[in-house]
Design a protein around this motif. Sequence first.
Motif, short mmCIF file in Angstrom:
data_model
loop_
_atom_site.label_atom_id
_atom_site.label_comp_id
_atom_site.label_asym_id
_atom_site.label_seq_id
_atom_site.Cartn_x
_atom_site.Cartn_y
_atom_site.Cartn_z
N ARG A 196 87.29 33.57 65.13
CA ARG A 196 87.30 32.73 66.35
C ARG A 196 88.07 33.42 67.47
O ARG A 196 87.63 33.43 68.61
N THR B 134 81.68 30.06 62.65
CA THR B 134 83.00 30.25 62.03
C THR B 134 83.46 28.97 61.34
O THR B 134 84.10 29.03 60.30
N ALA B 135 83.10 27.82 61.90
CA ALA B 135 83.46 26.54 61.27
C ALA B 135 82.73 26.38 59.94
O ALA B 135 83.33 25.94 58.94
N ARG B 136 81.44 26.74 59.91
CA ARG B 136 80.69 26.66 58.64
C ARG B 136 81.26 27.63 57.62
O ARG B 136 81.38 27.30 56.45
#
Length: 149
Positions: free
Chosen positions: A32, A118-120
């Motif tokens: 991120r 990036t969250a996944r």
Amino acid sequence: MTKFLLAVHVLAAIVAIGPVTVAASMFPPAARRALAAPEDTRAAETVRLLHRICRVYAVVGVVVPVFGFATAGQMGVLGDTWLVVSIVLTVLAALVLGALVLPRQEALVENGGTPAATARLAMVTGVFNLLWAAVTVLMIVRPGSTTGA
């Protein structure tokens, strides 16, 4: 011989699996940061380094189940439920790492990505880490163990 195999198994787990779980957990926030500041070459280098650590230690981590099976054979517990569950969870963790975490890291390293990607990845990495935590607990608690632990 059992104590030697168990010691090697535990040391291998600490030395091989520990770095993968830590580096994999550090990867999404580092990615991120790299995505937010594309001009920051240090952030991109960090992401590449974390991915390399995950890849290398994933391969090294193969010795953990090898010594685990040897230890279980010596202890005569290969058919015990806690061990079978641990084996299944270990296989699931390896599949999550090999089929989901590492390829998603690779895609982010090679092509960049989005905050959603990036969250996944963070979610999948969390599943990987939870699987290893469950295996660790089973290895310590060992339901039905005669050690009194």
